[in-house]
Design a protein around this motif. Structure first.
Motif, PDB file in Angstrom:
ATOM      1  N   UNK A   1       0.828  -1.212   0.000  1.00  0.00           N
ATOM      2  CA  UNK A   1       0.000   0.000   0.000  1.00  0.00           C
ATOM      3  C   UNK A   1       0.859   1.257   0.000  1.00  0.00           C
ATOM      4  N   UNK A   2       1.836   1.331   0.915  1.00  0.00           N
ATOM      5  CA  UNK A   2       2.608   2.569   1.048  1.00  0.00           C
ATOM      6  C   UNK A   2       3.824   2.620   0.131  1.00  0.00           C
ATOM      7  N   UNK A   3       4.271   1.476  -0.352  1.00  0.00           N
ATOM      8  CA  UNK A   3       5.425   1.475  -1.243  1.00  0.00           C
ATOM      9  C   UNK A   3       5.081   1.497  -2.718  1.00  0.00           C
ATOM     10  N   UNK A   4       3.907   0.939  -3.077  1.00  0.00           N
ATOM     11  CA  UNK A   4       3.597   0.792  -4.499  1.00  0.00           C
ATOM     12  C   UNK A   4       2.279   1.426  -4.937  1.00  0.00           C
ATOM     13  N   UNK A   5       1.383   1.699  -4.008  1.00  0.00           N
ATOM     14  CA  UNK A   5       0.075   2.234  -4.397  1.00  0.00           C
ATOM     15  C   UNK A   5      -0.059   3.718  -4.047  1.00  0.00           C
ATOM     16  N   UNK A   6       0.080   4.038  -2.766  1.00  0.00           N
ATOM     17  CA  UNK A   6      -0.214   5.400  -2.322  1.00  0.00           C
ATOM     18  C   UNK A   6       0.712   6.447  -2.917  1.00  0.00           C
ATOM     19  N   UNK A   7       1.886   6.054  -3.337  1.00  0.00           N
ATOM     20  CA  UNK A   7       2.823   7.022  -3.914  1.00  0.00           C
ATOM     21  C   UNK A   7       2.285   7.642  -5.203  1.00  0.00           C
ATOM     22  N   UNK A   8       1.261   7.049  -5.789  1.00  0.00           N
ATOM     23  CA  UNK A   8       0.654   7.602  -6.999  1.00  0.00           C
ATOM     24  C   UNK A   8      -0.403   8.650  -6.679  1.00  0.00           C
ATOM     25  N   UNK A   9      -0.839   8.724  -5.417  1.00  0.00           N
ATOM     26  CA  UNK A   9      -1.924   9.644  -5.052  1.00  0.00           C
ATOM     27  C   UNK A   9      -1.561  10.588  -3.900  1.00  0.00           C
ATOM     28  N   UNK A  10      -0.465  10.327  -3.224  1.00  0.00           N
ATOM     29  CA  UNK A  10      -0.055  11.146  -2.084  1.00  0.00           C
ATOM     30  C   UNK A  10       1.416  11.494  -2.249  1.00  0.00           C
ATOM     31  N   UNK A  11       1.859  12.560  -1.579  1.00  0.00           N
ATOM     32  CA  UNK A  11       3.301  12.824  -1.584  1.00  0.00           C
ATOM     33  C   UNK A  11       4.049  11.636  -0.974  1.00  0.00           C
ATOM     34  N   UNK A  12       5.179  11.285  -1.549  1.00  0.00           N
ATOM     35  CA  UNK A  12       5.897  10.104  -1.051  1.00  0.00           C
ATOM     36  C   UNK A  12       6.290  10.258   0.410  1.00  0.00           C
ATOM     37  N   UNK A  13       6.468  11.490   0.870  1.00  0.00           N
ATOM     38  CA  UNK A  13       6.835  11.712   2.263  1.00  0.00           C
ATOM     39  C   UNK A  13       5.761  11.179   3.220  1.00  0.00           C
ATOM     40  N   UNK A  14       4.507  11.146   2.764  1.00  0.00           N
ATOM     41  CA  UNK A  14       3.418  10.648   3.608  1.00  0.00           C
ATOM     42  C   UNK A  14       3.509   9.139   3.808  1.00  0.00           C
ATOM     43  N   UNK A  15       4.295   8.461   2.983  1.00  0.00           N
ATOM     44  CA  UNK A  15       4.407   7.000   3.058  1.00  0.00           C
ATOM     45  C   UNK A  15       5.614   6.528   3.856  1.00  0.00           C
ATOM     46  N   UNK A  16       6.563   7.404   4.094  1.00  0.00           N
ATOM     47  CA  UNK A  16       7.845   6.987   4.667  1.00  0.00           C
ATOM     48  C   UNK A  16       7.716   6.361   6.059  1.00  0.00           C
ATOM     49  N   UNK A  17       6.963   6.987   6.946  1.00  0.00           N
ATOM     50  CA  UNK A  17       6.825   6.440   8.308  1.00  0.00           C
ATOM     51  C   UNK A  17       6.188   5.056   8.296  1.00  0.00           C
ATOM     52  N   UNK A  18       5.201   4.851   7.424  1.00  0.00           N
ATOM     53  CA  UNK A  18       4.536   3.541   7.346  1.00  0.00           C
ATOM     54  C   UNK A  18       5.484   2.485   6.783  1.00  0.00           C
ATOM     55  N   UNK A  19       6.351   2.865   5.854  1.00  0.00           N
ATOM     56  CA  UNK A  19       7.326   1.905   5.330  1.00  0.00           C
ATOM     57  C   UNK A  19       8.326   1.505   6.415  1.00  0.00           C
ATOM     58  N   UNK A  20       8.770   2.469   7.212  1.00  0.00           N
ATOM     59  CA  UNK A  20       9.670   2.136   8.326  1.00  0.00           C
ATOM     60  C   UNK A  20       8.961   1.263   9.354  1.00  0.00           C
ATOM     61  N   UNK A  21       7.697   1.562   9.617  1.00  0.00           N
ATOM     62  CA  UNK A  21       6.926   0.739  10.550  1.00  0.00           C
ATOM     63  C   UNK A  21       6.800  -0.692  10.014  1.00  0.00           C
ATOM     64  N   UNK A  22       6.545  -0.824   8.704  1.00  0.00           N
ATOM     65  CA  UNK A  22       6.474  -2.151   8.087  1.00  0.00           C
ATOM     66  C   UNK A  22       7.793  -2.894   8.198  1.00  0.00           C
ATOM     67  N   UNK A  23       8.901  -2.173   8.005  1.00  0.00           N
ATOM     68  CA  UNK A  23      10.221  -2.785   8.136  1.00  0.00           C
ATOM     69  C   UNK A  23      10.454  -3.280   9.564  1.00  0.00           C
TER      70      UNK A  23
END
Length: 157
Positions: free
Chosen positions: A109-131
């Motif tokens: 969701x945050x690495x491949x989908x949301x980056x097309x509709x939101x600023x990528x900065x909005x996805x970074x915390x969720x990617x770290x949380x997933x990691x």
């Protein structure tokens, strides 16, 4: 039949042990297909979606729905609005089930989908949380997938 968000979020739990085992097999096979045979990913994803729609929700259904969202935003389909909507459904379904399979859902969701509709900065915390969660749970594939996407977004924008 077209399924609404409400339909997907109110499906009963999958109880058939054979169907649950099949969902687990499909999950492992998708991870292998990503590296070896990417053309199999839609087939495996649609099979998991059919099992979910016909037999109920398992702990792996949210990741299957998220992978479907990834398929929608790919180069051939490019349906970013529907992919984003499906990604939101996957996240809601995951939360309904207590956050099961969060590393895989977050990487999709945050690495491949949301980056097309939101600023990528909005996805970074969720990617770290997933990691971090993936590393704690032993889900190394999806932990490093999230970390790789995080690294790509922070260095390439």
């Amino acid at each position: 039949k077209a399924f609404t968000e409400e339909d997907l979020l109110t499906l009963p739990d999958m109880t058939d042990k054979n169907k649950l085992a099949t969902m687990l097999f499909l999950s492992y096979t998708v991870n292998a297909a990503i590296l070896c045979q990417p053309f199999l990913i839609p087939l495996l994803t649609f099979r998991g979606m059919n099992l979910t729609l016909d037999h109920g929700v398992s702990s792996l259904s949210a990741s299957c729905i998220a992978t479907y969202g990834c398929w929608l935003v790919n180069q051939q389909i490019s349906d970013f609005q529907e992919g984003f909507r499906i990604g939101q459904v996957a996240t809601k379904l995951m939360n309904r089930r207590g956050g099961e399979n969060k590393p895989r859902v977050f990487s999709s969701v945050y690495g491949l989908i949301n980056v097309w509709r939101q600023p990528f900065q909005a996805c970074l915390d969720k990617l770290l949380e997933g990691y971090e969660l993936g590393m704690r749970q032993g889900d190394i594939d999806n932990a490093f997938g999230s970390l790789a996407m995080y690294g790509h977004m922070t260095t390439c924008g």
